[in-house]
Write a protein that holds these residues in place. Structure first.
Motif, PDB file in Angstrom:
ATOM      1  N   LEU A   5       0.797  -1.228   0.000  1.00 39.72           N
ATOM      2  CA  LEU A   5       0.000   0.000   0.000  1.00 39.72           C
ATOM      3  C   LEU A   5       0.829   1.278   0.000  1.00 39.72           C
ATOM      4  O   LEU A   5       0.323   2.339  -0.345  1.00 39.72           O
ATOM      5  CB  LEU A   5      -0.931   0.021   1.218  1.00 39.72           C
ATOM      6  CG  LEU A   5      -1.918  -1.129   1.330  1.00 39.72           C
ATOM      7  CD1 LEU A   5      -2.692  -1.032   2.646  1.00 39.72           C
ATOM      8  CD2 LEU A   5      -2.858  -1.152   0.138  1.00 39.72           C
ATOM      9  N   VAL A   6       2.098   1.202   0.406  1.00 45.10           N
ATOM     10  CA  VAL A   6       2.910   2.415   0.535  1.00 45.10           C
ATOM     11  C   VAL A   6       3.578   2.839  -0.771  1.00 45.10           C
ATOM     12  O   VAL A   6       4.156   3.909  -0.844  1.00 45.10           O
ATOM     13  CB  VAL A   6       3.959   2.277   1.659  1.00 45.10           C
ATOM     14  CG1 VAL A   6       3.284   1.990   2.988  1.00 45.10           C
ATOM     15  CG2 VAL A   6       4.996   1.216   1.344  1.00 45.10           C
ATOM     16  N   PHE A   7       3.478   2.011  -1.792  1.00 41.41           N
ATOM     17  CA  PHE A   7       3.998   2.354  -3.116  1.00 41.41           C
ATOM     18  C   PHE A   7       2.813   2.865  -3.924  1.00 41.41           C
ATOM     19  O   PHE A   7       2.030   2.090  -4.467  1.00 41.41           O
ATOM     20  CB  PHE A   7       4.656   1.134  -3.767  1.00 41.41           C
ATOM     21  CG  PHE A   7       5.840   0.660  -2.988  1.00 41.41           C
ATOM     22  CD1 PHE A   7       7.083   1.226  -3.192  1.00 41.41           C
ATOM     23  CD2 PHE A   7       5.701  -0.341  -2.031  1.00 41.41           C
ATOM     24  CE1 PHE A   7       8.183   0.806  -2.451  1.00 41.41           C
ATOM     25  CE2 PHE A   7       6.788  -0.769  -1.291  1.00 41.41           C
ATOM     26  CZ  PHE A   7       8.031  -0.198  -1.499  1.00 41.41           C
ATOM     27  N   LYS A   8       2.674   4.170  -3.938  1.00 40.88           N
ATOM     28  CA  LYS A   8       1.495   4.793  -4.528  1.00 40.88           C
ATOM     29  C   LYS A   8       1.891   6.080  -5.226  1.00 40.88           C
ATOM     30  O   LYS A   8       3.032   6.535  -5.106  1.00 40.88           O
ATOM     31  CB  LYS A   8       0.451   5.050  -3.437  1.00 40.88           C
ATOM     32  CG  LYS A   8       0.962   5.809  -2.223  1.00 40.88           C
ATOM     33  CD  LYS A   8      -0.051   5.769  -1.082  1.00 40.88           C
ATOM     34  CE  LYS A   8       0.522   6.364   0.179  1.00 40.88           C
ATOM     35  NZ  LYS A   8      -0.358   6.213   1.316  1.00 40.88           N
ATOM     36  N   PRO A   9       0.959   6.697  -5.949  1.00 39.56           N
ATOM     37  CA  PRO A   9       1.284   7.929  -6.675  1.00 39.56           C
ATOM     38  C   PRO A   9       1.719   9.055  -5.742  1.00 39.56           C
ATOM     39  O   PRO A   9       1.325   9.124  -4.582  1.00 39.56           O
ATOM     40  CB  PRO A   9      -0.043   8.300  -7.360  1.00 39.56           C
ATOM     41  CG  PRO A   9      -0.846   7.066  -7.370  1.00 39.56           C
ATOM     42  CD  PRO A   9      -0.408   6.260  -6.182  1.00 39.56           C
ATOM     43  N   ALA A  58      -4.544   6.968   5.300  1.00 38.91           N
ATOM     44  CA  ALA A  58      -5.416   5.798   5.407  1.00 38.91           C
ATOM     45  C   ALA A  58      -4.692   4.518   4.991  1.00 38.91           C
ATOM     46  O   ALA A  58      -5.009   3.434   5.476  1.00 38.91           O
ATOM     47  CB  ALA A  58      -6.670   5.994   4.554  1.00 38.91           C
ATOM     48  N   LYS A  59      -3.720   4.627   4.085  1.00 40.64           N
ATOM     49  CA  LYS A  59      -2.975   3.463   3.606  1.00 40.64           C
ATOM     50  C   LYS A  59      -1.573   3.497   4.185  1.00 40.64           C
ATOM     51  O   LYS A  59      -0.828   4.444   3.960  1.00 40.64           O
ATOM     52  CB  LYS A  59      -2.913   3.465   2.076  1.00 40.64           C
ATOM     53  CG  LYS A  59      -4.253   3.307   1.417  1.00 40.64           C
ATOM     54  CD  LYS A  59      -4.100   3.353  -0.086  1.00 40.64           C
ATOM     55  CE  LYS A  59      -5.440   3.232  -0.769  1.00 40.64           C
ATOM     56  NZ  LYS A  59      -5.302   3.308  -2.227  1.00 40.64           N
ATOM     57  N   ILE A 115       6.518   5.292   0.292  1.00 42.49           N
ATOM     58  CA  ILE A 115       7.882   5.138  -0.202  1.00 42.49           C
ATOM     59  C   ILE A 115       7.834   5.514  -1.666  1.00 42.49           C
ATOM     60  O   ILE A 115       7.123   4.879  -2.455  1.00 42.49           O
ATOM     61  CB  ILE A 115       8.428   3.712  -0.028  1.00 42.49           C
ATOM     62  CG1 ILE A 115       8.554   3.368   1.457  1.00 42.49           C
ATOM     63  CG2 ILE A 115       9.782   3.568  -0.737  1.00 42.49           C
ATOM     64  CD1 ILE A 115       9.021   1.955   1.729  1.00 42.49           C
ATOM     65  N   GLY A 116       8.566   6.554  -2.020  1.00 45.64           N
ATOM     66  CA  GLY A 116       8.612   7.009  -3.411  1.00 45.64           C
ATOM     67  C   GLY A 116       9.921   6.598  -4.041  1.00 45.64           C
ATOM     68  O   GLY A 116      10.983   6.824  -3.474  1.00 45.64           O
ATOM     69  N   LEU A 117       9.838   5.979  -5.180  1.00 43.56           N
ATOM     70  CA  LEU A 117      11.026   5.569  -5.915  1.00 43.56           C
ATOM     71  C   LEU A 117      11.160   6.464  -7.134  1.00 43.56           C
ATOM     72  O   LEU A 117      10.288   6.498  -7.998  1.00 43.56           O
ATOM     73  CB  LEU A 117      10.918   4.105  -6.341  1.00 43.56           C
ATOM     74  CG  LEU A 117      10.772   3.122  -5.187  1.00 43.56           C
ATOM     75  CD1 LEU A 117      10.541   1.718  -5.720  1.00 43.56           C
ATOM     76  CD2 LEU A 117      11.995   3.160  -4.284  1.00 43.56           C
TER      77      LEU A 117
END
Length: 184
Positions: free
Chosen positions: A52-56, A64-65, A143-145
């Protein structure tokens, strides 16, 4: 003349500190290239929450996530995308490609620069969060890659026969008549 920062030739746009460029979110699009079905998060309190933490980028502040650690503060993400495929907590004593000292970041604005040469051609990435700021469990919301994606080039296997020493019987050669020419 206003002290607001318009004009003045300082090289900055209007209110740059109050607005972020729209393109910035595009820099964090690598999450789309993750094989989410194969992503693992070890020590998560609820199965599947690590995904859930890999998101836009624009959802980075969505509280919430999240993923929360279970038995202690450690979390280990195995992202199919260099380190060790399917890394376990037993592997965490190895020297990492890069270590970061994390800071509190409730607005998900901090960036941690990487050693670019160590992260080129990454196919699998492991992220180990070994401790937090003193709580019994760790919560991660985003987490942003950031980086560029290039399609992996796979060359098909080519079957070749190599001769260590040529066998003259295998090579038919027309008879060559040597000619000598003189130039005067």
């Amino acid at each position: 003349m206003s002290g607001h920062g318009h004009g003045g030739g300082h090289g900055r746009g209007c209110c740059e500190c109050d607005h972020e460029p729209a393109e910035r979110g595009v820099e964090y699009e690598l999450y789309r290239r993750i094989d989410i079905e194969k992503l693992q998060c070890l020590n998560e309190s609820r199965d599947g929450d690590g995904k859930l933490v890999f998101k836009p980028w624009d959802q980075r502040t969505d509280r919430a996530k999240f993923v929360e650690s279970d038995a202690d503060e450690e979390l280990l993400f195995n992202i199919p995308y260099k380190n060790i495929p399917q890394m376990s907590f037993d592997d965490t004593s190895r020297e990492p490609e890069q270590a970061f000292r994390l800071n509190r970041d409730p607005l998900a604005e901090l960036e941690y620069p990487t050693k670019i040469a160590r992260f080129s051609n990454v196919q699998h990435l492991s992220i180990h969060i070994s401790r937090n700021f003193g709580a019994e469990s760790t919560r991660v919301y985003y987490i942003g890659l950031r980086g560029e994606y290039t399609e992996a080039y796979r060359h098909e296997v080519t079957i070749c026969n190599y001769e260590a020493a040529a066998n003259p019987a295998d090579h038919k050669v027309e008879t060559i008549t040597p000619q000598t020419q003189f130039i005067s």
